[in-house]
Design a protein around this motif. Structure first.
Motif, PDB file in Angstrom:
ATOM      1  N   GLN B  56      -4.983  -9.731  21.151  1.00 58.30           N
ATOM      2  CA  GLN B  56      -4.486 -11.093  21.329  1.00 58.30           C
ATOM      3  C   GLN B  56      -3.178 -11.034  22.105  1.00 58.30           C
ATOM      4  N   GLY B  57      -3.011 -11.976  23.010  1.00 59.62           N
ATOM      5  CA  GLY B  57      -1.804 -11.996  23.843  1.00 59.62           C
ATOM      6  C   GLY B  57      -1.906 -13.094  24.867  1.00 59.62           C
ATOM      7  N   GLU B  58      -0.941 -13.101  25.774  1.00 62.54           N
ATOM      8  CA  GLU B  58      -0.905 -14.156  26.785  1.00 62.54           C
ATOM      9  C   GLU B  58      -1.782 -13.834  27.987  1.00 62.54           C
ATOM     10  N   SER B  59      -2.049 -12.537  28.213  1.00 65.27           N
ATOM     11  CA  SER B  59      -2.871 -12.168  29.369  1.00 65.27           C
ATOM     12  C   SER B  59      -3.622 -10.882  29.054  1.00 65.27           C
ATOM     13  N   ALA B  60      -4.549 -10.540  29.974  1.00 64.44           N
ATOM     14  CA  ALA B  60      -5.344  -9.327  29.801  1.00 64.44           C
ATOM     15  C   ALA B  60      -4.486  -8.068  29.848  1.00 64.44           C
ATOM     16  N   ALA B  61      -3.266  -8.210  30.330  1.00 62.63           N
ATOM     17  CA  ALA B  61      -2.393  -7.039  30.454  1.00 62.63           C
ATOM     18  C   ALA B  61      -2.192  -6.347  29.109  1.00 62.63           C
ATOM     19  N   VAL B  62      -2.260  -7.090  28.038  1.00 63.20           N
ATOM     20  CA  VAL B  62      -2.034  -6.494  26.716  1.00 63.20           C
ATOM     21  C   VAL B  62      -3.113  -5.433  26.430  1.00 63.20           C
ATOM     22  N   ALA B  63      -4.333  -5.700  26.846  1.00 63.39           N
ATOM     23  CA  ALA B  63      -5.422  -4.738  26.646  1.00 63.39           C
ATOM     24  C   ALA B  63      -5.423  -3.665  27.726  1.00 63.39           C
ATOM     25  N   GLU B  64      -5.101  -4.071  28.952  1.00 58.97           N
ATOM     26  CA  GLU B  64      -5.082  -3.103  30.064  1.00 58.97           C
ATOM     27  C   GLU B  64      -4.023  -2.034  29.837  1.00 58.97           C
ATOM     28  N   ARG B  65      -2.867  -2.449  29.349  1.00 58.33           N
ATOM     29  CA  ARG B  65      -1.791  -1.481  29.069  1.00 58.33           C
ATOM     30  C   ARG B  65      -2.252  -0.471  28.040  1.00 58.33           C
ATOM     31  N   PHE B  66      -2.973  -0.954  27.022  1.00 62.51           N
ATOM     32  CA  PHE B  66      -3.455  -0.049  25.986  1.00 62.51           C
ATOM     33  C   PHE B  66      -4.385   0.984  26.604  1.00 62.51           C
ATOM     34  N   ALA B  67      -5.362   0.518  27.398  1.00 63.88           N
ATOM     35  CA  ALA B  67      -6.323   1.454  27.998  1.00 63.88           C
ATOM     36  C   ALA B  67      -5.619   2.486  28.863  1.00 63.88           C
ATOM     37  N   GLU B  68      -4.632   2.036  29.610  1.00 68.59           N
ATOM     38  CA  GLU B  68      -3.987   2.941  30.566  1.00 68.59           C
ATOM     39  C   GLU B  68      -3.118   3.994  29.891  1.00 68.59           C
ATOM     40  N   THR B  69      -2.815   3.777  28.613  1.00 64.91           N
ATOM     41  CA  THR B  69      -2.012   4.779  27.912  1.00 64.91           C
ATOM     42  C   THR B  69      -2.809   5.514  26.840  1.00 64.91           C
ATOM     43  N   ASP B  70      -4.030   5.120  26.619  1.00 63.24           N
ATOM     44  CA  ASP B  70      -4.846   5.706  25.546  1.00 63.24           C
ATOM     45  C   ASP B  70      -5.270   7.128  25.925  1.00 63.24           C
ATOM     46  N   PRO B  71      -5.013   8.115  25.059  1.00 65.00           N
ATOM     47  CA  PRO B  71      -5.450   9.481  25.387  1.00 65.00           C
ATOM     48  C   PRO B  71      -6.962   9.594  25.550  1.00 65.00           C
TER      49      PRO B  71
END
Lengths: 150, 101
Positions: B56-71
């Motif tokens: 949940q958040g204001e934009s898709a960036a909240v999920a994209e950031r997670f993916a881009e840092t997920d090992p």
């Protein structure tokens, strides 16, 4: 008009001729942010892999400390080709032998990916291996022999 | 506040490949949960060939950031990922509750 159902993914590897922080790589490192910004404002750019802290992919070394990876998504191969060969990027392409050792063949692979999907490095590695093992096909190809959008 | 689902496609040997990175992945996930970003997450079963994580958040960036840092993404457990906006209309946490007339 419906948005395209597919986008073009590209993955390439480059073996460093010297450490990234060595004088030999100074020009490459100094211009990396410029090249990435140029890609991002190029028509047809969709996405590129980047480390959150650095803003580029140089910290990602799945093939060892001396191999850089580059992974991005574009609208189609025409837009990627324009960026690679018809912008300032080509000036850096000409200098690649100053910075990188002779690459393995193939060093670059292209494939169509469903619009909105973001490939991980692992997929790039598998696509590159596929191209090396079996030659160009719609799942893994290169600029030399492209395949139309499915 | 909007909802977004992050989908992962796993490599075929996911259960083996995830082991060295599972603790770090779980730490990242629980930290995102504590920040109020990740609502629910987990792998699919039968077969375990992917995962879904609800943000949940204001934009898709909240999920994209997670993916881009997920090992799991960085280290080859995930082959590819995508984020879909999800218009939630039913339930206590729905972002745009809609009730029948």
């Amino acid at each position: 008009m419906n948005p395209p159902r597919w986008e073009l993914a590209q993955f390439n590897i480059a073996r460093l001729a010297a450490p990234l922080d060595s004088p030999q790589l100074t020009d490459f490192v100094a211009n990396l942010a410029t090249l990435n910004a140029l890609a991002e404002r190029s028509p047809g750019f969709v996405w590129r892999l980047q480390d959150e802290a650095a803003g580029d992919a140089t910290s990602l070394r799945p093939l060892g400390p001396d191999v850089l990876v580059n992974l991005s998504v574009w609208r189609d191969h025409a837009s990627l080709r324009d960026y690679v060969y018809r912008t300032e990027h080509v000036e850096f392409l000409k200098r690649r032998r100053e910075w990188f050792a002779t690459p393995p063949s193939p060093a670059l692979v292209l494939w169509w990916t469903p619009a909105g999907e973001r490939p991980a490095v692992e997929e790039g590695l598998r696509r590159l291996a596929r191209l090396a093992e079996a030659g160009p096909c719609v799942e893994a190809f290169s600029f030399a022999r492209t395949f139309p959008m499915p | 506040m909007r909802h977004f689902i992050l989908f992962y496609d796993f490599v075929p040997d996911y259960l083996t490949r995830r082991e060295p990175w599972r603790a770090e992945h779980l730490r990242l996930g629980w930290a995102a949960h504590e920040r109020g970003e990740l609502v629910l997450g987990g792998a699919f079963a039968e077969p375990a060939d992917g995962a879904a994580l609800l943000f949940q958040g204001e934009s898709a960036a909240v999920a994209e950031r997670f993916a881009e840092t997920d090992p799991y993404v960085r280290e080859g457990v995930v082959l590819r990922w995508r984020v879909r906006p999800w218009t939630t209309v039913i339930g206590a946490q729905a972002s745009q509750p809609v009730h029948p007339a």
